[in-house]
Design a protein around this motif. Structure first.
Motif, PDB file in Angstrom:
ATOM      1  N   LEU A   1      37.075  30.523  53.624  1.00 52.60           N
ATOM      2  CA  LEU A   1      37.254  31.684  52.750  1.00 52.60           C
ATOM      3  C   LEU A   1      36.124  31.730  51.720  1.00 52.60           C
ATOM      4  CD1 LEU A   1      39.223  34.013  51.985  1.00 52.60           C
ATOM      5  CD2 LEU A   1      40.273  32.419  50.372  1.00 52.60           C
ATOM      6  N   PRO A   2      35.418  32.842  51.609  1.00 48.77           N
ATOM      7  CA  PRO A   2      34.291  32.922  50.664  1.00 48.77           C
ATOM      8  C   PRO A   2      34.742  32.874  49.208  1.00 48.77           C
ATOM      9  CG  PRO A   2      34.176  34.661  52.329  1.00 48.77           C
ATOM     10  CD  PRO A   2      35.536  34.059  52.416  1.00 48.77           C
ATOM     11  N   THR A   3      33.950  32.288  48.382  1.00 45.65           N
ATOM     12  CA  THR A   3      34.026  32.185  46.924  1.00 45.65           C
ATOM     13  C   THR A   3      35.125  31.231  46.450  1.00 45.65           C
ATOM     14  OG1 THR A   3      35.571  33.960  46.275  1.00 45.65           O
ATOM     15  CG2 THR A   3      33.307  34.610  46.801  1.00 45.65           C
ATOM     16  N   LEU A   4      34.782  30.485  45.407  1.00 42.06           N
ATOM     17  CA  LEU A   4      35.726  29.554  44.784  1.00 42.06           C
ATOM     18  C   LEU A   4      36.899  30.309  44.171  1.00 42.06           C
ATOM     19  CD1 LEU A   4      36.455  26.690  43.869  1.00 42.06           C
ATOM     20  CD2 LEU A   4      35.015  27.057  41.841  1.00 42.06           C
ATOM     21  N   ASN A   5      36.614  31.493  43.647  1.00 40.84           N
ATOM     22  CA  ASN A   5      37.657  32.321  43.040  1.00 40.84           C
ATOM     23  C   ASN A   5      38.787  32.583  44.021  1.00 40.84           C
ATOM     24  OD1 ASN A   5      38.949  35.072  42.621  1.00 40.84           O
ATOM     25  ND2 ASN A   5      37.871  34.893  40.674  1.00 40.84           N
TER      26      ASN A   5
END
Length: 448
Positions: A405-409
């Motif tokens: 899943l992209p991005t740490l957020n």
């Protein structure tokens, strides 16, 4: 390919899915100085302003994940990149021009057509549902490729329970409690399994409904489901679904769906309130509106380096690209999320290398295996020859896709959703009225 010395460095990315977004991310990270100094311009065109991580759509539909947490805002993660919300309607790569129809502002507003010139093209518009000319399908079928469809389907299923619990008509109740999914691939099996799991939990709040009254049907044309997990695990999945009371019909076709009165090729006819179509995908029709070379399946011909075959300054990857599978000579990579995620990284690096005049790398990925969720705490997997089922497979499914899943957020938000679900029951509220936001106001302004 061209080099930095003879290119004005305007990159056009068609498609804001995983491949398009990741390519733009790589360009931003590795060519930050050129972008800042105005030596590089990146334009990404997509009808939506966000990227959807499709493997999590079944969990979003079932209420395990907040739908906003399975999408990533393109403008938020791609500062400095021009995001153009519209549909590319044609590409003349010989002239390095793309025609874009800007997203409609309203029914009465005139269309705005723009011509975008570029120097290097990244073509990855993705796929659309593959449909058949079945009577009634276009009028009554529900797809499962977008977050909007996932949200709609969740609300629809819960609404059907509301209808069944409120009606006094036996036929209306029976149709409302009949849910049919056509297609036994990942999308169909995971969506059906997750939603059946959710609906079974929801029945706890309907004293007049018995979960055994629900009829869930999976219709698959071939003799197996989930071919990616292997024959043995596919058979186990069929048995597991049937033990849950799900009617799995193999080697069966949907012949008609007029008025949601379904006719199957095995002769059975019955009515339903829900028809979900997940029987495969096909390349975006945009491929036919370009001068890029296509194969006999309307996929863009690609090289192992993810360039368009025989064309300068053009790259492609994902569902619309016929990328040679170097691990299986003579074959091509399947149009699935596993390849798209891995191709995205190679494509991003190769576009950077092309702009710098560097060496391109070939995409070569040995198939590691597949994982699928079958509802809460249930799954099936075959990874590096190891077969898993039940809780271990479900845990591996979540772990693998969380890592992609992209991005740490978004990783943090999805993890928080799952953590809260350990302590609280999932929400089973239908918000179908969101699809008709002006209905109540119209009623208020009605003249009696």
């Amino acid at each position: 390919m061209g080099t930095a010395s003879n290119m004005s460095e305007h990159v056009l990315i068609v498609g804001g899915g995983y491949v398009g977004m990741y390519t733009a991310l790589q360009l931003r990270r590795k060519m930050r100085r050129r972008l800042r100094d105005g030596q590089l311009k990146i334009t990404l065109v997509d009808p939506q302003s966000y990227m959807t991580y499709q493997p999590f759509l079944p969990e979003a539909a079932a209420g395990n994940l907040e739908p906003r947490h399975v999408v990533v805002s393109l403008r938020r993660v791609l500062p400095g990149v021009t995001i153009l919300n519209g549909r590319v309607t044609g590409i003349d790569h010989a002239l390095r021009e793309a025609t874009v129809r800007v997203v409609e502002r309203g029914e009465d507003e005139p269309e705005e057509i723009r011509t975008v010139s570029y120097d290097l093209l990244v073509f990855c518009p993705g796929s659309i549902s593959r449909t058949l000319p079945i009577p009634g399908l276009a009028e009554h079928g529900i797809g499962f490729k977008t977050v909007a469809e996932a949200i709609f389907l969740r609300n629809h299923v819960l609404r059907q329970l509301d209808i069944a619990a409120s009606t006094t008509d036996a036929e209306t109740r029976r149709r409302a409690l009949t849910f049919v999914f056509v297609g036994g691939g990942y999308a169909g099996v995971e969506a059906l399994a997750e939603l059946e799991d959710m609906a079974r939990d929801a029945c706890e709040y309907y004293p007049d409904l018995d979960a055994k009254e629900m009829r869930w049907v999976l219709v698959e044309a071939s003799d197996r489901i989930l071919p990616e997990v292997g024959v043995d695990m596919g058979k186990w999945t069929v048995d597991a679904l049937r033990r849950r009371g799900i009617d799995v019909r193999l080697q069966t076709l949907l012949k008609s769906a007029e008025n949601l009165d379904l006719v199957l090729s095995d002769g059975e006819e019955f009515g339903t309130g829900t028809l979900v179509w997940t029987a495969g995908v096909r390349p975006n029709p945009l491929v036919k509106e370009t001068d890029l070379p296509l194969d006999d399946k309307d996929r863009v011909k690609a090289t192992a380096e993810l360039t368009v075959e025989g064309v300068d300054n053009a790259f492609t990857a994902g569902d619309i690209a016929a990328v040679p599978d170097l691990t299986k000579p003579g074959e091509f990579c399947a149009p699935n999320a596993q390849h798209a995620v891995r191709q995205a990284k190679v494509l991003g690096d190769n576009v950077v290398a092309a702009l710098r005049g560097g060496q391109l790398k070939a995409y070569k990925h040995a198939y590691a295996g597949s994982v699928a969720s079958l509802g809460l705490h249930k799954g099936v997997a075959q990874v590096y020859g190891i077969k898993l089922r039940g809780l271990p497979a479900w845990f591996m499914h979540r772990t693998y896709h969380l890592s992609r899943l992209p991005t740490l957020n978004r990783k943090a938000r999805v993890t928080a959703d799952w953590t809260l679900a350990l302590f609280f029951k999932r929400e089973v509220v239908s918000l179908g009225t969101l699809e008709r936001p002006r209905e109540e106001f119209k009623l208020a302004t009605k003249k009696y």
